[in-house]
Design an enzyme around this catalytic site. Structure first.
Site, PDB file in Angstrom:
ATOM      1  N   HIS A   1     -10.771  -1.218  -5.172  1.00  0.00           N
ATOM      2  CA  HIS A   1     -11.614  -0.649  -4.103  1.00  0.00           C
ATOM      3  C   HIS A   1     -11.442   0.858  -3.951  1.00  0.00           C
ATOM      4  O   HIS A   1     -12.084   1.462  -3.097  1.00  0.00           O
ATOM      5  CB  HIS A   1     -11.258  -1.338  -2.785  1.00  0.00           C
ATOM      6  CG  HIS A   1      -9.866  -0.986  -2.354  1.00  0.00           C
ATOM      7  ND1 HIS A   1      -8.753  -1.417  -3.046  1.00  0.00           N
ATOM      8  CD2 HIS A   1      -9.406  -0.213  -1.354  1.00  0.00           C
ATOM      9  CE1 HIS A   1      -7.674  -0.923  -2.474  1.00  0.00           C
ATOM     10  NE2 HIS A   1      -8.026  -0.183  -1.441  1.00  0.00           N
TER      11      HIS A   1
ATOM     12  N   ASP B   1       0.816  -1.203   0.000  1.00  0.00           N
ATOM     13  CA  ASP B   1       0.000   0.000   0.000  1.00  0.00           C
ATOM     14  C   ASP B   1       0.862   1.271   0.000  1.00  0.00           C
ATOM     15  O   ASP B   1       1.791   1.385   0.814  1.00  0.00           O
ATOM     16  CB  ASP B   1      -0.861  -0.015   1.277  1.00  0.00           C
ATOM     17  CG  ASP B   1      -1.839   1.141   1.338  1.00  0.00           C
ATOM     18  OD1 ASP B   1      -2.843   1.085   0.619  1.00  0.00           O
ATOM     19  OD2 ASP B   1      -1.594   2.097   2.104  1.00  0.00           O
TER      20      ASP B   1
HETATM   21  C1  NOJ Z   1      -4.284   3.089  -0.844  1.00  0.00           C
HETATM   22  C2  NOJ Z   1      -5.454   2.209  -0.504  1.00  0.00           C
HETATM   23  O1  NOJ Z   1      -5.770   1.423  -1.621  1.00  0.00           O
HETATM   24  C3  NOJ Z   1      -6.570   3.118  -0.072  1.00  0.00           C
HETATM   25  O2  NOJ Z   1      -7.791   2.441   0.041  1.00  0.00           O
HETATM   26  C4  NOJ Z   1      -6.162   3.761   1.212  1.00  0.00           C
HETATM   27  O3  NOJ Z   1      -7.131   4.722   1.573  1.00  0.00           O
HETATM   28  C5  NOJ Z   1      -4.799   4.451   1.112  1.00  0.00           C
HETATM   29  N1  NOJ Z   1      -3.827   3.710   0.354  1.00  0.00           N
HETATM   30  C6  NOJ Z   1      -4.217   4.678   2.470  1.00  0.00           C
HETATM   31  O4  NOJ Z   1      -3.794   3.473   3.029  1.00  0.00           O
END
Ligand code: NOJ
Ligand code: CA
Length: 557
Positions: A329, A200
Site C-alpha cells: 500500500h 510498522d
Molecule cells: C509505513 C506504512 O506502511 C505507511 O503507510 C505509513 O504512512 C508509515 N509507516 C507511517 O506509519
C-alpha cells in the site's frame, strides 16, 4: 534454520478501506473481508495481514491510531472483528494485524493528556522538548512526509517530535510505562486469537535523546530523519523486551518493516532466535530512490532488478527467511513499477509472479496483485488522497518541474496507485461499492477484474493460484520453501534464472525479462514443466528459447 509454522504458507495483505464495501458508504469494511475469506482460501492464501483497522482520524489512512483497542467505525465493530478472527480460524487461516508502535494519533488520549499537562506523566509518553536557546527547533530533522519533525505546541516554548505527519506524534520508548501499555495492548490482541503482526516503521522507535542536528542535505536546511535513526544504537534492548513480553508467548509470526538498521546484525534480528520472525524485503522498492524526492528517481532495469534480488537473497542465506513482495500500500502497482509501460501485459505480469514465488522466503501478495491491477491515471493533483503524494508534488514544483510533468511523476510513484478500490467485476465501480468510492476506481476494471479472471484458466489469477498450489505441493513444495539458491546465466542481460536445490528435487526458474526472444545454452535434462506462462517451451538437447517475458519453472535432474 529451525522450521516454523509459517514457512510453507502464503500471505496476503488487505488494505481494508479499498477491499470490499458491504454497506454502500464507499469504504471497505470488516464484513467485506469476512465475505471474501472463501475467495482468498480458493486462491490458496493462509495468512491475511490487515492494514490498520483501528480507531483513527485517518490523516495517514489509519497509521495514525487514536485507540489501539478500538475498531474504526467506518470499518465496523469489535464484534465484526471477533467474527472475522473466528471465521478465519474455521478456514485454517491466520490473521496478522498492523502494529504501529512508533507513533500514535494526536487524537489519542495519551497525547491529549500530555498536551493538557506538559509537566504531567503523559508528557513523558512523547518527545516533548524545549526550543533551543537560540529559539529554534530542537533539531533539523526532516520528517518522512516533508517539513521538520518538530511541531510547536501553541502558547509554549516546546515542540513535539513526529517522524511522520504532525498528526502522528512519536511515542517515547525510553519510558517503561509507555512500553508496558504497548505490551498489554499487544497481549490483549493476541488473546483474541490473532496469529501475529506486521510491525510498522519499527526501526524508528529508538531516538537520539540529545536530538542532535546534522549538516543539511537539501536546500530546506533539513536532513533526512534516517541520519538520526542510523546514528543511534541500542534499539535491540527494546526489541528483545518486546518479543519476550509479547510475541514469544504465542509463537507469533512477526513481520518487520525495517528499513534502516545495522545489517551485520541480521541474524540477531531474524535468525532462529531473532527479535522478529521475518523482515520485509523492500530492496526493489527502494532501489531507484535518490536523496531528492520522487521527481528525481533512477530508472529501473531488468538487470538491476535481478541484482538487487540476488543480493538480498544472499544476505540472508543460512540465517532465515525474508518476506518477499512485489508491491504494497506504500508503492505503485508492481506491474507498472517494474515493467516498462509498453511491455505491461499478462505475460510480463505472470513473469514477475513466477520470480516472486521462486525466491526463497515467505511470499506476500497485495490485494489486486493476483489479477494484475495496474497504476491508475489520476488526472489532477486533487484526485490524490495521500498526503505523501501531495508533499512530493510540491517538492517537484519547488525543484522547478512544470506542473504537468510533476503530476506525471507523482502519478508514477503515488501510494494511491496501490490504494484504489479492488476490482471485483465489470459492473459500476468494479463491484467494490454501490455508493461513491472514497478513492477513484481504476477505469480499467472493465477488463481487469476478479470475476472475469476466475473463469479464465489463462488469467493472471489462475497463474497465481497455480504458483501457490505448487509452493505447497507434496513433491515440489520443499524445494520452493527450503531449497538452496543457485543463479545461472548471470552474464546474460535481462535473464532471471536460478535453481532451488531441495532435498529430493531441484527446480529451476528461467525468466526472460525483456520484450525480445532469448536463446540460452542449456544441456540439462528437463524432467517436468511445472509452470509456464506460454503454451510451450522451445527446448532442445543443447538449449532453450524463451519468448518475450516467458517464465518457466521446471524440475531438472
Ligand atoms: C509505513 C506504512 O506502511 C505507511 O503507510 C505509513 O504512512 C508509515 N509507516 C507511517 O506509519
Ligand atoms: Ca463500508
Amino acid at each position: 534454520m529451525k522450521k516454523q509454522w509459517w514457512h510453507g504458507k502464503v500471505a496476503y495483505q488487505i488494505y481494508p478501506k479499498s477491499f470490499n464495501d458491504t454497506n454502500g458508504d464507499g469504504v471497505g469494511d470488516l464484513r467485506g473481508i469476512i465475505e471474501k475469506l472463501d475467495y482468498l482460501k480458493d486462491l490458496g492464501i493462509d495468512i491475511v495481514w490487515i492494514s490498520p483497522m483501528f480507531t483513527s482520524p485517518f490523516v495517514d489512512q489509519g497509521y495514525d491510531i487514536s485507540d489501539y483497542q478500538g475498531i474504526a467505525p467506518i470499518f465496523g465493530t469489535m464484534e465484526d472483528m471477533d467474527e472475522l478472527i473466528a471465521e478465519a480460524k474455521k478456514r485454517d487461516m491466520h490473521i496478522l494485524l498492523d502494529l504501529v508502535l512508533n507513533h500514535c494519533s494526536d487524537e489519542h488520549e495519551w497525547f491529549q493528556k500530555a498536551l493538557a499537562d506538559l509537566e504531567g506523566e503523559y508528557a513523558d509518553y512523547f518527545h516533548i522538548v524545549d526550543k533551543k536557546e537560540d529559539g529554534s527547533m530542537p533539531s533539523n530533522w526532516r520528517s518522512t512526509f516533508g517539513g521538520p519533525t518538530w511541531t510547536k505546541i501553541p502558547g509554549t516554548n516546546k515542540y513535539y517530535l513526529h517522524i511522520f505527519a504532525k498528526e502522528q506524534p512519536d511515542v517515547n520508548w525510553e519510558n517503561p510505562k509507555l512500553r508496558q501499555e504497548m505490551y498489554d495492548m499487544i497481549n490483549w490482541w493476541q488473546d483474541k486469537g490473532i496469529s501475529g503482526f506486521r510491525l510498522d516503521a519499527i526501526a524508528n522507535i529508538k531516538k537520539d535523546m540529545e536530538y542532535k542536528s546534522f549538516p543539511a542535505d537539501r536546500e530546506d536546511g533539513l536532513v533526512s530523519k534516517f541520519r538520526m535513526v542510523e546514528s543511534v544504537s541500542g534499539i535491540e534492548v527494546f526489541l528483545k523486551e518486546l518479543k519476550e513480553k509479547t510475541f514469544s508467548q504465542i509463537d507469533a509470526l512477526t513481520v518487520a518493516e525495517l528499513s534502516s538498521f545495522d545489517r551485520a546484525k541480521l541474524e540477531e534480528y531474524v535468525g532462529d532466535d531473532g527479535y522478529f520472525s521475518t523482515i520485509f524485503d523492500l530492496s526493489t522498492d527502494s532501489m531507484e530512490v535518490s536523496g531528492n524526492g520522487w521527481y528525481d528517481r533512477n530508472p529501473i532495469t531488468a538487470n538491476n532488478y535481478r541484482q538487487v534480488i540476488y543480493d538480498s537473497i544472499r544476505e540472508i542465506e543460512g540465517i532465515g527467511m525474508k518476506a518477499n513482495i512485489i508491491e504494497n500500500h506504500d508503492e505503485p502497482r508492481g506491474v507498472s513499477h517494474y515493467i516498462p509501460e509498453e511491455d505491461c501485459n499478462d505475460y510480463s505480469k505472470k513473469m514477475l509472479a513466477a520470480i516472486l514465488f521462486m525466491r526463497p522466503g515467505l511470499p506476500f501478495l497485495f490485494q489486486g496483485q493476483e489479477i494484475g491491477m495496474e497504476n491508475t491515471p489520476f488526472e489532477t493533483i486533487d484526485e490524490f488522497d495521500d498526503l505523501f503524494t501531495h508533499n512530493e508534488y510540491q517538492v517537484a514544483l519547488d525543484a522547478g518541474i512544470e506542473p504537468e510533468q510533476a503530476l506525471k511523476l507523482v502519478n508514477k510513484y503515488s501510494r494511491d496507485n496501490g490504494r484504489t478500490p479492488m476490482q471485483w467485476n465489470n459492473q459500476a465501480n468494479g463491484g467494490f461499492t454501490t455508493g461513491t468510492p472514497w478513492l477513484k476506481v481504476n477505469p480499467n476494471y472493465a477488463t481487469i477484474n476478479v470475476e472475469d479472471q476466475l473463469t479464465d484458466e489463462n488469467s493472471v489469477w489462475a497463474f497465481y493460484q497455480k504458483l501457490i498450489a505448487l509452493r505447497k505441493d507434496e513433491t515440489y513444495g520443499e524445494a520452493f520453501v527450503y531449497g538452496g539458491f543457485e543463479p545461472i546465466f548471470e552474464d546474460q542481460d535481462n535473464i532471471v534464472a536460478f535453481y532451488r536445490h531441495g532435498e529430493d528435487k531441484t527446480i529451476l526458474l528461467l525468466a526472460n525479462f525483456q520484450n525480445s526472444v532469448a536463446e540460452l545454452p542449456f544441456t540439462k535434462k528437463i524432467d517436468d514443466i511445472l509452470i509456464n506462462n506460454y503454451e510451450e517451451l522451445a527446448a532442445t538437447a543443447t538449449g532453450v528459447t524463451l519468448q518475450p517475458h516467458q517464465a518457466v519453472i521446471v524440475s531438472v535432474d
